[in-house]
Enzyme design. Sequence first.
Site, PDB file in Angstrom:
ATOM      1  N   ASN A   1       3.416 -11.849   5.698  1.00  0.00           N
ATOM      2  CA  ASN A   1       1.795 -11.281   5.419  1.00  0.00           C
ATOM      3  C   ASN A   1       1.023 -12.429   4.405  1.00  0.00           C
ATOM      4  OD1 ASN A   1      -0.301  -9.724   5.979  1.00  0.00           O
ATOM      5  ND2 ASN A   1       0.452  -8.067   4.839  1.00  0.00           N
TER       6      ASN A   1
ATOM      7  N   HIS B   1       1.980   7.236   5.256  1.00  0.00           N
ATOM      8  CA  HIS B   1       1.254   6.885   3.949  1.00  0.00           C
ATOM      9  C   HIS B   1      -0.058   7.778   3.659  1.00  0.00           C
ATOM     10  CE1 HIS B   1       2.239   2.311   3.551  1.00  0.00           C
ATOM     11  NE2 HIS B   1       3.142   3.071   3.622  1.00  0.00           N
TER      12      HIS B   1
ATOM     13  N   ARG C   1       4.340   9.432   1.525  1.00  0.00           N
ATOM     14  CA  ARG C   1       4.037   8.556   0.270  1.00  0.00           C
ATOM     15  C   ARG C   1       2.647   8.894  -0.065  1.00  0.00           C
ATOM     16  NH1 ARG C   1       3.093   2.023  -0.098  1.00  0.00           N
ATOM     17  NH2 ARG C   1       0.926   2.895   0.373  1.00  0.00           N
TER      18      ARG C   1
ATOM     19  N   TYR D   1      -4.847  -0.172  -4.625  1.00  0.00           N
ATOM     20  CA  TYR D   1      -3.926  -0.412  -3.872  1.00  0.00           C
ATOM     21  C   TYR D   1      -3.571   0.942  -3.118  1.00  0.00           C
ATOM     22  CZ  TYR D   1       0.490  -0.459  -1.489  1.00  0.00           C
ATOM     23  OH  TYR D   1       1.377  -0.275  -0.562  1.00  0.00           O
TER      24      TYR D   1
ATOM     25  N   ASP E   1       4.553   4.521  -4.816  1.00  0.00           N
ATOM     26  CA  ASP E   1       4.649   2.951  -4.919  1.00  0.00           C
ATOM     27  C   ASP E   1       3.617   2.492  -6.165  1.00  0.00           C
ATOM     28  OD1 ASP E   1       4.906   0.342  -4.474  1.00  0.00           O
ATOM     29  OD2 ASP E   1       4.441   0.349  -2.194  1.00  0.00           O
TER      30      ASP E   1
ATOM     31  N   HIS F   1       3.690  -0.444  -6.945  1.00  0.00           N
ATOM     32  CA  HIS F   1       3.630  -1.780  -6.500  1.00  0.00           C
ATOM     33  C   HIS F   1       3.315  -2.981  -7.728  1.00  0.00           C
ATOM     34  CE1 HIS F   1       1.602  -4.357  -3.346  1.00  0.00           C
ATOM     35  NE2 HIS F   1       1.948  -3.331  -2.729  1.00  0.00           N
TER      36      HIS F   1
ATOM     37  N   GLU G   1       8.553   3.602  -6.224  1.00  0.00           N
ATOM     38  CA  GLU G   1       9.010   2.220  -5.636  1.00  0.00           C
ATOM     39  C   GLU G   1       8.291   1.245  -6.664  1.00  0.00           C
ATOM     40  OE1 GLU G   1       7.264   2.074  -1.712  1.00  0.00           O
ATOM     41  OE2 GLU G   1       7.260  -0.337  -2.037  1.00  0.00           O
TER      42      GLU G   1
ATOM     43  N   GLU H   1      10.852  -4.791  -1.619  1.00  0.00           N
ATOM     44  CA  GLU H   1      10.011  -5.236  -0.315  1.00  0.00           C
ATOM     45  C   GLU H   1       9.820  -6.653  -0.584  1.00  0.00           C
ATOM     46  OE1 GLU H   1       6.761  -2.546  -0.565  1.00  0.00           O
ATOM     47  OE2 GLU H   1       5.453  -4.151  -1.114  1.00  0.00           O
TER      48      GLU H   1
ATOM     49  N   ARG I   1      14.741  -1.656  -0.694  1.00  0.00           N
ATOM     50  CA  ARG I   1      13.339  -1.618   0.157  1.00  0.00           C
ATOM     51  C   ARG I   1      13.207  -2.757   1.147  1.00  0.00           C
ATOM     52  NH1 ARG I   1      10.115   0.997   2.001  1.00  0.00           N
ATOM     53  NH2 ARG I   1       8.207   0.254   1.141  1.00  0.00           N
TER      54      ARG I   1
ATOM     55  N   HIS J   1      11.207  -1.576   4.239  1.00  0.00           N
ATOM     56  CA  HIS J   1       9.976  -1.877   4.398  1.00  0.00           C
ATOM     57  C   HIS J   1       9.339  -1.553   5.791  1.00  0.00           C
ATOM     58  CE1 HIS J   1       6.496  -4.709   2.826  1.00  0.00           C
ATOM     59  NE2 HIS J   1       6.376  -3.380   2.433  1.00  0.00           N
TER      60      HIS J   1
ATOM     61  N   ASP K   1       2.567  -4.982   8.765  1.00  0.00           N
ATOM     62  CA  ASP K   1       2.882  -6.191   8.746  1.00  0.00           C
ATOM     63  C   ASP K   1       4.135  -6.511   9.043  1.00  0.00           C
ATOM     64  OD1 ASP K   1       2.309  -5.195   5.680  1.00  0.00           O
ATOM     65  OD2 ASP K   1       3.822  -6.786   5.753  1.00  0.00           O
TER      66      ASP K   1
ATOM     67  N   GLU L   1      10.303   3.522   6.058  1.00  0.00           N
ATOM     68  CA  GLU L   1       8.924   3.471   5.900  1.00  0.00           C
ATOM     69  C   GLU L   1       8.199   3.280   7.540  1.00  0.00           C
ATOM     70  OE1 GLU L   1       7.067   0.303   3.731  1.00  0.00           O
ATOM     71  OE2 GLU L   1       5.419   1.513   3.219  1.00  0.00           O
TER      72      GLU L   1
ATOM     73  N   TRP M   1      -0.566  -7.544  -8.292  1.00  0.00           N
ATOM     74  CA  TRP M   1      -0.970  -6.779  -7.308  1.00  0.00           C
ATOM     75  C   TRP M   1      -0.112  -6.341  -6.457  1.00  0.00           C
ATOM     76  CZ3 TRP M   1      -0.361  -6.647  -1.819  1.00  0.00           C
ATOM     77  CH2 TRP M   1      -1.173  -5.566  -1.367  1.00  0.00           C
TER      78      TRP M   1
HETATM   79  O1  EZ4 Z   1       1.683  -4.229  -0.067  1.00  0.00           O
HETATM   80  O2  EZ4 Z   1       3.299  -4.781   3.236  1.00  0.00           O
HETATM   81  O3  EZ4 Z   1       5.224  -0.144   0.549  1.00  0.00           O
HETATM   82  N1  EZ4 Z   1       4.500  -0.843   0.880  1.00  0.00           N
HETATM   83  C1  EZ4 Z   1       3.755  -1.867   0.558  1.00  0.00           C
HETATM   84  C2  EZ4 Z   1       3.006  -2.739   1.493  1.00  0.00           C
HETATM   85  C3  EZ4 Z   1       2.884  -3.911   1.039  1.00  0.00           C
HETATM   86  C4  EZ4 Z   1       2.533  -4.889   2.016  1.00  0.00           C
HETATM   87  C5  EZ4 Z   1       2.288  -6.472   1.744  1.00  0.00           C
HETATM   88  O4  EZ4 Z   1       2.201  -7.187   3.136  1.00  0.00           O
HETATM   89  O5  EZ4 Z   1       3.829  -2.084  -0.560  1.00  0.00           O
HETATM   90  O6  EZ4 Z   1       1.622  -1.916   1.743  1.00  0.00           O
HETATM   91 CO    CO Z   2       5.606  -1.147  -1.382  1.00  0.00          CO
END
Ligand code: EZ4
Ligand code: CO
Length: 411
Positions: free
Chosen positions: A37, A122, A147, A159, A219, A221, A245, A271, A292, A321, A325, A348, A411
């Site tokens: 991605n 999600h 999630r 996010y 998540d 992130h 996560e 991931e 992940r 994951h 994407d 997921e 991010w």
């Molecule tokens: O940010 O797949 O758990 N899922 C994630 C995703 C990732 C994207 C990055 O390409 O964290 O939303």
């Molecule tokens: Co994630």
Amino acid sequence: MIIERAEVIVTSPSRNFVTLRLTTDEGLIGLGDATLNGREHSVVAYLQEHVVPLLIGMDAHRIEDTWQFLYRGAYWRRGPVTMTAISAVDVALWDLKAQAAGMPLYQLLGGASRKGLLAYGHASGNDTEELFDSIRHHLERGFRAIRVQTAVPGVRAVYGVPHDVTVSNGVRSQEYEPASRGAYPAEEDWDTRAYLRHVPTVFGAVRTEFGPELPLLHDGHHRMTPIQAASLGKSLEPYDLFWLEDCTPAENQEALRLVRQHTTTPLAIGEVFNSVWDYQGLIREQLIDYVRSSVTHTGGITHLRRILDFAAQYQVKSGMHGPTDISPVGMAAAMHLGLAIHNFGIQEFMPHSAKTNSVFAQSFTWKDGLLHPGEQPGLGVTLDVDEAGKYPYEQAYLPFNRLADGTVHDW
Ligand code: EZ4
Ligand code: CO
């Protein structure tokens, strides 16, 4: 079974996907997902310039040998571009072998270990009402694990929560798609202290509304320091998360030691990892509970299975994951592997758009909260090349974060 053609197909039905398509002398077609991605063309070039010429004339049955040849033969080890390219070849070869055997891939991997795969969706919201709506929407679509991502008061764009909410027929967009088409990445905002104060109150409200049974995930992130992550894990303990996560950036495996010392909230990570070496300390020291990694970004079925077999020795389970994407080809590979392994945890699942599904015909089923890859020989996915040609690549980037003072943050 000799490989006669190897094509790299780039298509953008709703979002960009890269697919390796191998054709054998007997006319079988094998597919592998090569989508990275936001950096798609790096894998296209890797495959087209450096791998495709090696594949022509090769015996498609030699999966392990091809994996070792591409991994060791490149000299340069690991990395997301290399491991995604190797994955595409590996998965396409497994697809071919299973078709040649006349079996769905999971049969070649040892057969089904369960009826289907528990999958999570999600849910997100800018406020409690939106979040509850989104959770109900997912429950109605059959999800039995959710999630939960939430906006943070005082932070503009976060996010996991659609901020340019598209409304059609009075229904708001329920899915957050991070990659945005355009010439420059979108900017999101971050404030860890505000987030740490707010998130436990949201999980408290969700538990009060939906009860103790529903498995809930979250998540982080990659945004917290180890001590912040430890604090979040601790404050979420009363809400019994299925997992937390990516609580810290993943490069530093030692960070998880500190988090683990402070909380019993289960941890999922990886991931953005691409090899067993990224997990070595985490698994051996039992610092995580879920792996992940996706098949797509971790060297394919061959290598992810090796990671998960190692993980099984330490009671660590899979949590592959599965955002949009990961292409339908990558999702199919995940479902076959998840069905076969013993230490499956959860999958997921972000359903692809109708446009994506018009390019990739799939045979998986989604019933009673469980995914199943279906009974077609191979992966069970076909790519309509003419349809794919209607959607040329469009530049797209993942967003990035800045703190209030302008500092770039994870991010
Ligand atoms: O940010 O797949 O758990 N899922 C994630 C995703 C990732 C994207 C990055 O390409 O964290 O939303
Ligand atoms: Co994630």
